[in-house]
Design an enzyme around this catalytic site. Structure first.
Site, PDB file in Angstrom:
ATOM      1  N   ASP A   1       0.787  -1.110   0.082  1.00 16.43           N
ATOM      2  CA  ASP A   1      -0.040  -0.015  -0.079  1.00 16.43           C
ATOM      3  C   ASP A   1       1.027   1.182  -0.070  1.00 16.43           C
ATOM      4  O   ASP A   1       2.079   1.062   0.153  1.00 16.43           O
ATOM      5  CB  ASP A   1      -0.912  -0.157   1.381  1.00 16.43           C
ATOM      6  CG  ASP A   1      -1.812   1.013   1.479  1.00 16.43           C
ATOM      7  OD1 ASP A   1      -2.089   1.350   0.459  1.00 16.43           O
ATOM      8  OD2 ASP A   1      -2.539   1.215   2.663  1.00 16.43           O
TER       9      ASP A   1
ATOM     10  N   ASP B   1      -8.989   4.097  -1.708  1.00 15.23           N
ATOM     11  CA  ASP B   1      -9.927   4.568  -0.625  1.00 15.23           C
ATOM     12  C   ASP B   1     -11.137   5.231  -1.280  1.00 15.23           C
ATOM     13  O   ASP B   1     -11.627   6.556  -1.202  1.00 15.23           O
ATOM     14  CB  ASP B   1      -9.302   5.587   0.357  1.00 15.23           C
ATOM     15  CG  ASP B   1      -7.868   4.910   0.961  1.00 15.23           C
ATOM     16  OD1 ASP B   1      -7.973   3.588   0.973  1.00 15.23           O
ATOM     17  OD2 ASP B   1      -7.401   5.707   1.589  1.00 15.23           O
TER      18      ASP B   1
HETATM   19  C1  NOJ Z   1      -4.531   3.381   2.838  1.00 15.16           C
HETATM   20  C2  NOJ Z   1      -4.977   2.059   2.099  1.00 15.16           C
HETATM   21  O1  NOJ Z   1      -5.699   2.414   0.853  1.00 15.16           O
HETATM   22  C3  NOJ Z   1      -6.144   1.397   2.946  1.00 15.16           C
HETATM   23  O2  NOJ Z   1      -6.970   0.157   2.060  1.00 15.16           O
HETATM   24  C4  NOJ Z   1      -5.479   1.004   3.984  1.00 15.16           C
HETATM   25  O3  NOJ Z   1      -6.471   0.277   5.268  1.00 15.16           O
HETATM   26  C5  NOJ Z   1      -4.821   2.146   4.927  1.00 15.16           C
HETATM   27  N1  NOJ Z   1      -4.133   2.685   3.979  1.00 15.16           N
HETATM   28  C6  NOJ Z   1      -4.132   1.559   6.075  1.00 15.16           C
HETATM   29  O4  NOJ Z   1      -3.336   0.781   5.722  1.00 15.16           O
END
Ligand code: NOJ
Length: 947
Positions: A545, A621
Site C-alpha cells: 500500500d 480509498d
Molecule cells: C490506505 C489504504 O488505501 C487502505 O486500504 C488501508 O486500510 C490504509 N492505508 C491503512 O493501511
C-alpha cells in the site's frame, strides 16, 4: 480508543483529513495552472509548428529512420527516430540531439526490445518523405516544414502527429544567471552517468558547446518567468536543478469520437474532452477522499490511450514515467446526435475527429502507435510490449475478507470461524498495518499477534490464506533491523543534498527505499524468505500500500521531485514507476522464497504500464456511497483496457459505513469483478456478512457462492488473458466493435466473451435496462435460463437478490456447484458444463486446469486445456492444447444445455468404449436439457449425442 493505536502520524493525517467535509481537498493537489510545466506546455497554442525536419539529415537503416528536427526559434536540434515494429506497431522517439546530460528513458517496463520490421523510403520531394512501414500496409508521410507526420493505410489517414504544431521540447540548458551548469548532488554529479548517451558515440563535448552557442536565448526567458528553475506549491519548494525539461506532442485521430484508457481516474469509461477544464492528470498520488467524475490524478498511471470506431481500434502508448497531463478535444464534442445527423444529411459535416495532446515534465518522447485494427489486436500489441496479466493463484481469484484492522489473533479466529458457522466460502483474511510492531513492516505486534505461526497454521488447516501488509515506508528507528540494513547499504532515496530522504507516514519519520535500484530490489525480495520474515509461511501473501509513494508531509502528499535515486536520476523523472518497482520486488520475493516454484500474489495500490506482470491492483480509498460502487465498473474497465485485468474495489466502500442494501449490492457487484475483496476503514462499524440479519446474510452468501461456482470460468479467462493479452473484464465494444450503441456503455460489462453482467447499482432499484448486443444472437438469463434475442434493450425487474447476468448463446461455461469452505477445498469437485446454444444450435467453450498455484503449468506443461464444442446435436470434449498434460481428479457431473429441444435419447461415447445411455431431464417451458452424470474425467475425450 483509536488514538493510542494509531500513533501520531496517523492522527495528524486523520485530523487533517477529517476536519474537512467528506470530499477531496482540492487545494492539496495541483491544477494544470499550478503545475508550471503543464501551464507552459498549454500556453503553446495550435498553429504552425516552429519545428522543421531536416530532410537532408535522414538516415535509413533496415529497421529505423533517424532524422534531425530543429526548432527554428531557438535552433535547438532534436533527433527523431522511427521504428517499424512487428505486429503492426510503430515507435517514435524524440530526444535532444545532444542533451547536456542524458535524459531519462523508462527502463524495465518493456518486456524486451520490440522486434522491428523493415522500413523503406517510397518517395520524396523537397518538403516530404514517404516511408513504407514493413508489411503492415501502413505508410508514413513526413513533412519537413512545418514538421508533421501522417500515418496512412492505403489512402485512408489513420492518425497525424504534430498536426496542430504542439510539439514542444524543453531542452536542457545552463541557468542564465549561473556560470556553471548545475550539478547533481550525488557524487560525480551528472544524472544517469551509467546510461549511454542518447545518441551513442555521436556527441563530443566540443560539439555540445558549439551547439549551445548557436542556441538563441529568446524563448528561454519566457520559460524562466514561469517557474522553470524553482516552483513553490503550498509550503513546498521544488528546487529544479535542471530547469525546464518538459516534453509535449499532439496527435489527431480522424474518424474517432470515442477514446478510452489513461487510468487511473474516477471517471466514466469513455474519456471526455478537457477543453475549458484541466487535462487528465497521470501522477501517482494518495488522494484522500477522492471525488468522482473528474480528471484528477489518483494512485496509479497507465499512459495508454485507446481510440475506437466501427472500422478500427488503435492505441497511443506514451512511455514516460514523469508527471503527465493529457488534453483531449474533439470537433463533435457538445454536438447533439441530431446536430451530427443534420451535418451528415447536409453532407457538410466535418469528419469527426479527436485530438490528443500529451505533456510530461521530463524524460524523452517515446511513443508507440498500436495500429490494431481490431480491439484484440491492440491488446495483443500492447501486451507484447509490456507483458500480459500474471496468472493469479486460484485462491486469489476467490473471495477476500479484509478490514483495517482485524485486531488480534482471537479476532482473526472468530472471523474465520464465522464464515464456517454461517456457511459462507472465503479464501483469504487480511491484516492491515495494526498487526505490526509499531508500523515496522515484517514484524508482528507482540501483544496482539504473539503466535502468528499458529494463526497461519490454523488457517492453513482450513486450506485458507492470509495477506499481510508491507508498505514501502520504513520507520527511522535505530532499533529496527530493516531500517538499519537499508540505511547501511545506502538503499534509501536521497535528498537533493545527498542525505537519506525522510518523510512522514504511518510509522512517523520514515525512509523510502530506492526501489529503482536493482540491488535494493534484490535485498527487499530476500526479506520475504521464510528465515527473514519472521513467522511467515507458505500461506502468507503480501499487500503493498502507500507506494505512490505516499508521504503525509510531502508536496501533494508524495515525495519531493528533486529527491535523488540511483544513477542520480531525480524523482521527477520516474515518479510514476515507484509503485511498479515496489510490487515487482515484492512479487520476486514471494517467488524466490519457494525457490521459484510458487506463483506470488501481491496487491498494489500504485501502478504503471506493465504492473499487470506482478499481481493485482485496487481502486484505493473509495466510500460507502452508491456512486462509488457504480464507478468501480468503469475504473476497472479502463484498467482492463490498458493491460491490468486483476482489478477490484473495496467492497462495501472504505470510508463510511454502508447500509445493508448498499452492502448487499456491493457484494453482488464485486462477485463479478476480477479482484473480490471487502475492506473498510478503521473507524467504520464492523461489517462481516453475518452482521446484517438473516435475510441480508443469505443474500451476501448467495453472491459469494455465485463467485465460487464460476471460479473455473474466471480462472480460464485469466489464463486466456495471461496467454493472449485479452482483458478479463471487458467493455461491450471490445466484443461488438461495430455496434455504436455499446461505445459508451459502462454500467454493464463482459467477463471473457461469454458472460454479460449488469449489476444493480441504484438504490431502491425496481429494474435495470440491460443492453444485449449482437445482431442475430441470443442471450440466456443465467438464473432463469430464459432466452432473449439481441440486439435489444431489455427491462429487467429486480429485487434485492437479483444480479442480472446473461450467458451468450454460442458459449459453454464450466462451473463447480458444490459449496465448500474455500477454493482449495473444491479441487476435486466435479464440473457442470453450461452449454448455451446459439440460434444455429452451436456452442463453444474452454476450461483451463492446473494445480492452481505453481509455475509447473509453464515449466513442465502440467496443465489441461480443454475445448468443448456443440454442433449437429453433439457435444464434444477434446484437448485445446496437446502440449499440456495433467491428471485432475475432477469429473463432469452434469451438462445443462440451454435452448435445447427434447431428445429421444442421449448417448455418451468415449474412445475405445461402448456407447452408454445418459439420463436426462427436459423442461419444455425453459428449453433446458439437463444431462445427468456423464461421469467422465475432465481430462478425457468424449462426445455426447442427442438423438
Ligand atoms: C490506505 C489504504 O488505501 C487502505 O486500504 C488501508 O486500510 C490504509 N492505508 C491503512 O493501511
Amino acid at each position: 480508543m483509536a488514538s493510542e493505536r494509531l500513533g501520531m502520524a496517523a492522527l495528524t493525517w486523520m485530523a487533517l483529513c477529517l476536519a474537512a467535509a467528506f470530499a477531496v481537498d482540492r487545494s492539496n493537489f495541483k491544477t494544470c495552472e499550478q503545475s508550471s510545466f503543464c501551464k507552459r506546455q498549454r500556453s503553446v497554442k495550435p498553429g504552425s509548428s516552429p519545428y522543421r525536419a531536416l530532410l537532408e539529415s535522414l538516415q535509413l537503416s533496415q529497421d529505423s529512420m533517424k532524422l534531425q528536427l530543429v526548432n527554428e526559434v531557438n535552433k535547438v536540434p532534436l533527433l527523431l527516430e522511427l521504428y517499424g515494429l512487428q505486429g503492426n506497431m510503430t515507435r517514435i522517439k524524440i530526444n535532444e540531439l545532444s542533451p547536456l546530460r542524458p535524459r531519462y528513458e523508462v527502463p524495465d517496463v518493456l518486456v524486451r526490445d520490440p522486434p522491428t520490421t523493415w522500413l523503406a523510403v517510397m518517395g520524396r520531394d523537397e518538403n516530404s518523405v514517404e516511408l513504407s512501414l514493413g508489411d503492415s500496409g501502413h505508410k508514413l508521410i513526413l513533412t519537413g516544414k512545418p514538421f508533421r507526420m501522417d500515418l496512412l493505410q492505403g489512402r485512408e489517414l489513420v492518425l497525424s502527429i504534430n498536426p496542430r504544431g504542439l510539439l514542444h521540447f524543453e531542452h536542457l540548458r545552463h541557468r542564465k544567471d549561473s556560470e556553471e551548469p548545475k550539478e547533481s548532488a550525488l557524487e560525480g554529479g551528472a544524472a544517469g552517468e551509467e546510461t549511454e548517451p542518447a545518441v551513442p558515440g555521436e556527441q563530443e563535448s566540443s560539439e555540445k558547446s558549439t551547439k549551445s552557442e548557436e542556441v538563441s536565448d529568446e524563448p528561454d526567458r519566457a520559460e524562466e518567468e514561469l517557474g522553470s528553475w524553482e516552483e513553490t506549491f503550498k509550503t513546498h519548494t521544488d528546487s529544479k536543478p535542471n530547469g525546464p525539461t518538459s516534453v509535449g506532442l499532439d496527435f489527431s485521430l480522424p474518424g474517432f469520437e470515442h477514446v478510452y484508457g489513461i487510468p487511473e481516474h474516477a471517471d466514466n469509461l469513455r474519456l471526455r474532452t478537457t477543453e475549458g477544464g484541466d487535462p487528465y492528470r497521470l501522477y501517482n498520488l494518495d488522494v484522500f477522499q477522492y471525488e468522482l467524475y473528474n480528471p484528477m490524478a489518483l494512485y496509479g498511471s497507465v499512459p495508454l490511450l485507446l481510440a475506437h470506431n466501427t472500422q478500427r481500434t488503435l492505441g497511443i502508448f506514451w512511455l514516460n514515467a514523469a508527471e503527465t497531463w493529457v488534453d483531449i478535444s474533439s470537433n463533435t464534442a457538445g454536438k447533439t446526435l441530431f446536430g451530427k445527423m443534420l451535418d451528415y444529411m447536409q453532407g457538410g459535416g466535418e469528419t469527426p475527429q479527436t485530438d490528443v495532446r500529451w505533456m510530461s515534465e521530463s524524460g524523452i518522447i517515446d511513443v508507440f502507435l498500436l495500429l490494431g485494427p481490431a480491439p484484440t489486436d491492440v491488446f495483443r500489441q500492447y501486451t507484447a510490449l509490456t507483458g500480459t496479466q500474471a496468472l493469479p493463484p486460484l485462491f486469489a481469484v476467490a473471495y477476500h475478507q479484509s478490514r483495517w484492522n482485524y485486531n488480534d489473533e482471537e479476532d482473526v479466529a472468530a472471523v474465520d470461524d464465522g464464515f464456517d458457522t454461517n456457511d459462507i466460502p472465503y479464501d483469504v483474511i487480511w491484516l492491515d498495518i495494526e498487526h505490526t510492531d509499531g508500523k515496522r513492516y515484517f514484524t508482528w505486534d507482540p501483544n496482539k499477534f504473539p503466535q502468528p505461526r499458529n494463526m497461519l497454521g490454523r488457517l492453513a488447516a482450513k486450506r485458507r490464506k492470509m495477506v499481510s501488509i508491507v508498505d514501502p515506508h520504513i520507520k527511522v528507528d535505530s532499533g529496527y533491523r530493516v531500517h538499519n540494513e537499508i540505511r547501511s547499504r545506502g538503499f534509501y532515496v536521497k535528498t537533493k543534498d545527498g542525505s537519506d530522504y525522510e518523510g512522514w507516514c504511518w510509522p512517523g519519520s520514515s525512509g523510502y527505499p530506492d526501489f529503482t535500484n536493482p540491488e535494493m530490489r534484490a535485498w527487499w525480495a530476500s526479506m520475504f524468505s521464510y528465515d527473514q520474515y519472521e513467522a511467515s509461511m507458505e500461506n502468507l501473501y503480501i499487500w503493498n500500500d502507500m507506494n505512490e509513494p505516499s508521504v503525509f508531509n510531502g508536496p501533494e502528499v508524495t515525495m519531493y521531485k528533486d529527491a535523488l535515486h540511483q544513477g542520480g536520476w531525480e524523482h521527477r523523472d520516474l515518479h510514476n514507476l515507484y509503485g511498479f518497482y515496489v510490487q515487482m520486488a515484492t512479487a520476486q520475493g514471494l517467488e524466490q522464497r519457494s525457490g521459484g516454484l510458487e506463483r506470488p500474489f501481491v496487491l498494489s495500490r500504485a501502478f504503471f504500464a506493465g504492473s499487470q506482470r506482478y499481481g493485482a491492483v485496487w481502486t484505493g480509498d473509495n466510500a460507502a456511497e452508491w456512486d462509488h460502487m457504480k464507478i468501480s465498473i468503469p475504473m476497472c474497465l479502463s484498467l482492463a483496457l490498458t493491460g491490468i485485468s486483476f482489478c477490484g474495489a473495496d467492497v462495501g466502500g472504505f470510508f463510511k459505513s454502508p447500509d445493508a442494501e448498499l452492502l448487499v449490492r456491493w457484494y453482488q457487484v464485486g462477485a463479478y469483478q476480477p479482484f473480490y475483496r471487502t475492506h473498510a476503514h478503521l473507524d467504520t462499524v464492523r461489517r462481516e456478512p453475518w452482521l446484517f440479519g438473516e435475510e441480508n446474510k443469505a443474500l451476501i452468501r448467495a453472491a459469494i457462492r455465485q463467485r465460487y461456482a464460476l471460479l473455473p470460468y474466471w480462472y480460464t479467462t485469466f489464463y486466456h488473458s495471461y496467454r493472449s493479452g485479452q482483458p478479463v473484464m471487458r467493455p461491450l465494444w471490445v466484443e461488438y466493435p461495430d455496434d455504436v450503441t455499446t461505445f459508451s456503455i459502462d454500467d454493464q460489462f463482459l467477463i471473457g466473451n461469454a458472460l454479460l453482467v449488469h449489476p444493480v447499482t441504484e438504490q431502491g432499484a425496481h429494474g435495470v435496462q440491460v443492453y444485449l448486443p449482437g445482431k442475430g444472437q441470443v442471450w440466456y438469463d443465467v438464473h432463469s435460463h430464459q432466452k432473449h434475442h439481441a440486439p435489444q434493450t431489455l427491462y429487467v425487474p429486480v429485487i434485492l437478490s437479483s444480479i442480472p447476468v446473461y450467458q451468450r448463446g454460442g458459449s459453454i461455461v464450466p462451473r463447480k456447484e458444490r459449496v465448500r469452505r474455500s477454493s482449495d477445498c473444491m479441487y476435486r469437485d466435479p464440473y457442470t458444463l453450461y452449454v448455451a446454444l446459439s440460434p444455429q444450435g452451436t456452442a463453444e467453450g474452454e476450461l483451463f486446469i492446473d494445480d492452481g498455484h505453481t509455475y509447473n503449468f509453464e515449466s513442465k506443461a502440467q496443465y489441461l486445456h480443454r475445448h468443448f464444442s456443440f454442433a449437429s446435436n453433439t457435444l464434444t470434449a477434446r484437448s485445446a492444447d496437446s502440449k499440456g498434460i495433467f491428471e485432475s481428479p475432477a469429473w463432469i457431473e452434469r451438462v445443462v444445455i440451454l435452448g435445447a429441444g427434447k431428445p429421444a435419447a442421449v448417448f455418451l461415447r468415449q474412445p475405445g468404449m461402448a456407447e452408454t445411455r445418459l439420463d436426462f431431464q427436459h423442461e419444455p417451458e425453459t428449453s433446458v436439457l439437463t444431462l445427468r452424470k456423464p461421469g467422465v474425467n475432465i481430462g478425457a475425450d468424449w462426445s455426447i449425442s442427442l438423438r
